[in-house]
Design a protein around this motif. Structure first.
Motif, PDB file in Angstrom:
ATOM      1  N   LEU A 247       0.829  -1.210   0.000  1.00  0.00           N
ATOM      2  CA  LEU A 247       0.000   0.000   0.000  1.00  0.00           C
ATOM      3  C   LEU A 247       0.861   1.258   0.000  1.00  0.00           C
ATOM      4  O   LEU A 247       0.554   2.240  -0.676  1.00  0.00           O
ATOM      5  N   SER A 248       1.943   1.222   0.763  1.00  0.00           N
ATOM      6  CA  SER A 248       2.834   2.376   0.860  1.00  0.00           C
ATOM      7  C   SER A 248       3.519   2.654  -0.471  1.00  0.00           C
ATOM      8  O   SER A 248       3.612   3.805  -0.907  1.00  0.00           O
ATOM      9  N   GLU A 249       3.987   1.610  -1.137  1.00  0.00           N
ATOM     10  CA  GLU A 249       4.646   1.791  -2.427  1.00  0.00           C
ATOM     11  C   GLU A 249       3.681   2.356  -3.463  1.00  0.00           C
ATOM     12  O   GLU A 249       4.029   3.251  -4.246  1.00  0.00           O
ATOM     13  N   ALA A 250       2.452   1.834  -3.469  1.00  0.00           N
ATOM     14  CA  ALA A 250       1.449   2.323  -4.421  1.00  0.00           C
ATOM     15  C   ALA A 250       1.090   3.774  -4.120  1.00  0.00           C
ATOM     16  O   ALA A 250       0.890   4.579  -5.039  1.00  0.00           O
ATOM     17  N   ALA A 251       1.002   4.118  -2.833  1.00  0.00           N
ATOM     18  CA  ALA A 251       0.674   5.485  -2.450  1.00  0.00           C
ATOM     19  C   ALA A 251       1.771   6.452  -2.872  1.00  0.00           C
ATOM     20  O   ALA A 251       1.491   7.565  -3.348  1.00  0.00           O
ATOM     21  N   GLU A 252       3.016   6.047  -2.688  1.00  0.00           N
ATOM     22  CA  GLU A 252       4.135   6.908  -3.078  1.00  0.00           C
ATOM     23  C   GLU A 252       4.105   7.180  -4.577  1.00  0.00           C
ATOM     24  O   GLU A 252       4.234   8.330  -5.017  1.00  0.00           O
ATOM     25  N   ALA A 253       3.930   6.115  -5.368  1.00  0.00           N
ATOM     26  CA  ALA A 253       3.894   6.286  -6.822  1.00  0.00           C
ATOM     27  C   ALA A 253       2.722   7.168  -7.241  1.00  0.00           C
ATOM     28  O   ALA A 253       2.862   8.026  -8.122  1.00  0.00           O
ATOM     29  N   ALA A 254       1.556   6.982  -6.602  1.00  0.00           N
ATOM     30  CA  ALA A 254       0.378   7.775  -6.948  1.00  0.00           C
ATOM     31  C   ALA A 254       0.565   9.239  -6.568  1.00  0.00           C
ATOM     32  O   ALA A 254       0.185  10.141  -7.321  1.00  0.00           O
ATOM     33  N   PHE A 255       1.141   9.490  -5.400  1.00  0.00           N
ATOM     34  CA  PHE A 255       1.375  10.865  -4.953  1.00  0.00           C
ATOM     35  C   PHE A 255       2.304  11.590  -5.927  1.00  0.00           C
ATOM     36  O   PHE A 255       2.017  12.717  -6.357  1.00  0.00           O
ATOM     37  N   LEU A 256       3.406  10.954  -6.277  1.00  0.00           N
ATOM     38  CA  LEU A 256       4.377  11.608  -7.152  1.00  0.00           C
ATOM     39  C   LEU A 256       3.838  11.775  -8.563  1.00  0.00           C
ATOM     40  O   LEU A 256       4.132  12.764  -9.238  1.00  0.00           O
ATOM     41  N   SER A 257       3.026  10.827  -9.019  1.00  0.00           N
ATOM     42  CA  SER A 257       2.418  10.961 -10.332  1.00  0.00           C
ATOM     43  C   SER A 257       1.432  12.117 -10.371  1.00  0.00           C
ATOM     44  O   SER A 257       1.340  12.842 -11.366  1.00  0.00           O
ATOM     45  N   LEU A 258       0.702  12.295  -9.267  1.00  0.00           N
ATOM     46  CA  LEU A 258      -0.318  13.337  -9.210  1.00  0.00           C
ATOM     47  C   LEU A 258       0.271  14.714  -8.952  1.00  0.00           C
ATOM     48  O   LEU A 258      -0.071  15.686  -9.635  1.00  0.00           O
ATOM     49  N   PHE A 259       1.170  14.815  -7.980  1.00  0.00           N
ATOM     50  CA  PHE A 259       1.671  16.114  -7.548  1.00  0.00           C
ATOM     51  C   PHE A 259       3.109  16.390  -7.989  1.00  0.00           C
ATOM     52  O   PHE A 259       3.457  17.523  -8.303  1.00  0.00           O
ATOM     53  N   GLY A 260       3.938  15.367  -8.009  1.00  0.00           N
ATOM     54  CA  GLY A 260       5.327  15.564  -8.414  1.00  0.00           C
ATOM     55  C   GLY A 260       5.466  15.896  -9.883  1.00  0.00           C
ATOM     56  O   GLY A 260       6.299  16.702 -10.285  1.00  0.00           O
ATOM     57  N   SER A 261       4.613  15.279 -10.713  1.00  0.00           N
ATOM     58  CA  SER A 261       4.698  15.541 -12.148  1.00  0.00           C
ATOM     59  C   SER A 261       4.299  16.966 -12.486  1.00  0.00           C
ATOM     60  O   SER A 261       4.738  17.540 -13.477  1.00  0.00           O
ATOM     61  N   SER A 262       3.433  17.563 -11.665  1.00  0.00           N
ATOM     62  CA  SER A 262       3.015  18.946 -11.906  1.00  0.00           C
ATOM     63  C   SER A 262       4.186  19.900 -11.713  1.00  0.00           C
ATOM     64  O   SER A 262       4.394  20.830 -12.488  1.00  0.00           O
ATOM     65  N   GLU A 263       4.974  19.656 -10.667  1.00  0.00           N
ATOM     66  CA  GLU A 263       6.153  20.486 -10.449  1.00  0.00           C
ATOM     67  C   GLU A 263       7.172  20.275 -11.558  1.00  0.00           C
ATOM     68  O   GLU A 263       7.787  21.222 -12.037  1.00  0.00           O
ATOM     69  N   ALA A 264       7.330  19.024 -11.973  1.00  0.00           N
ATOM     70  CA  ALA A 264       8.312  18.731 -13.006  1.00  0.00           C
ATOM     71  C   ALA A 264       7.966  19.409 -14.323  1.00  0.00           C
ATOM     72  O   ALA A 264       8.838  19.746 -15.119  1.00  0.00           O
ATOM     73  N   ALA A 265       6.655  19.649 -14.534  1.00  0.00           N
ATOM     74  CA  ALA A 265       6.228  20.293 -15.774  1.00  0.00           C
ATOM     75  C   ALA A 265       6.678  21.738 -15.844  1.00  0.00           C
ATOM     76  O   ALA A 265       6.746  22.324 -16.918  1.00  0.00           O
ATOM     77  N   GLY A 266       6.982  22.329 -14.682  1.00  0.00           N
ATOM     78  CA  GLY A 266       7.501  23.692 -14.644  1.00  0.00           C
ATOM     79  C   GLY A 266       6.571  24.695 -15.275  1.00  0.00           C
ATOM     80  O   GLY A 266       5.376  24.684 -15.055  1.00  0.00           O
TER      81      GLY A 266
END
Length: 276
Positions: A247-266
């Motif tokens: 569950l933790s691994e899936a949550a980490e991937a989902a969090f970064l896909s949702l919020f981390g990718s937005s920052e990466a888009a600059g």
């Protein structure tokens, strides 16, 4: 783990509206030591959005900043709204989401039609800038918010502390939006049922504390904080009958896909929006 919804600026703001930096430094150090990798720091109005950005500047690899206007608060003036929009556009390269936005249920219900239009505005802005929404939308508001997001073509969103009928939860998941569980999963049947519904569909769970919100049950008498995430994870794992590590691994991937990718888009969002 990542805390998917935290009012960090509220935890460290002084009465005069400035940030207690000594407290902020101590908290981040303690949270990191306890295994917290980052937090989605949400805002409730323009001043809190500015404090959230200050925290992002001080802790760039820990704070994922979300700028928005809480729907349960008094509706801001158009001048304040335009100032917040300008701030979101100017800081697009450093923010992860628009939020906390949504629809009222507990207060300001008399303003609901106007707040619905405000949500439509933020949904359109999020679509144009390529930013997900961090949503406050519960009970009947969840279905209404889902309709607005669909109509506005929003691709990514997080329904935090969701309380909604099964059919609405199914619609949220079918749209590809994310759902989280709070510390309530340790003592409320409703929260445990939500966790099972999300996992039955094969969707990842996010985890949040909504700190400094006060909870009941085993958490009574203390303001919530990200260090509770480990306990929340264990309770969710018991509720869905899965290993906490998965569950933790899936949550980490989902969090970064949702919020981390937005920052990466600059800054790509505003450029794409110039012709719209």
């Amino acid at each position: 783990m990542f805390d998917a919804h935290l009012h960090f600026e509220a935890i460290v703001a002084r009465e005069d509206g400035t940030i207690d930096w000594d407290r902020a430094e101590r908290l981040v150090e303690r949270w990191r030591a306890g295994g917290v990798r980052g937090v989605l720091a949400v805002s409730v109005d323009r001043p809190s959005a500015e404090r959230t950005l200050e925290l992002k500047r001080r802790f760039p690899d820990f704070v994922f900043a979300a700028l928005g206007e809480h729907p349960e608060r008094p509706l801001s003036s158009e001048r304040e709204l335009w100032a917040l929009e300008a701030l979101i556009r100017a800081e697009r390269g450093r923010i992860a989401a628009i939020g906390e936005v949504g629809l009222p249920h507990y207060a300001r219900v008399d303003q609901k039609p106007a707040v619905r239009e405000r949500l439509r505005f933020f949904a359109g802005l999020g679509r144009k800038l390529g930013l997900p929404l961090a949503l406050h939308a519960v009970y009947d508001g969840a279905a209404e918010a889902l309709s607005v997001l669909r109509e506005e073509g929003v691709r990514k969103a997080h329904f935090h502390w969701l309380k909604a009928p099964d059919a609405v939860v199914e619609g949220i998941l079918a749209a590809g939006y994310r759902v989280s569980v709070t510390p309530e999963v340790c003592y409320r049947k409703r929260a445990r049922a939500l966790a099972r519904a999300v996992r039955r569909r094969g969707a990842p769970l996010l985890f949040e504390t909504d700190g400094p919100w006060p909870y009941e049950g085993p958490f009574g008498g203390r303001p919530a904080e990200p260090l509770w995430l480990g306990r929340v994870l264990q309770c969710a794992a018991e509720a869905v009958g899965e290993a906490p590590e998965g569950l933790s691994e899936a949550a980490e991937a989902a969090f970064l896909s949702l919020f981390g990718s937005s920052e990466a888009a600059g800054g790509s969002g505003p450029t794409a929006d110039q012709g719209s």
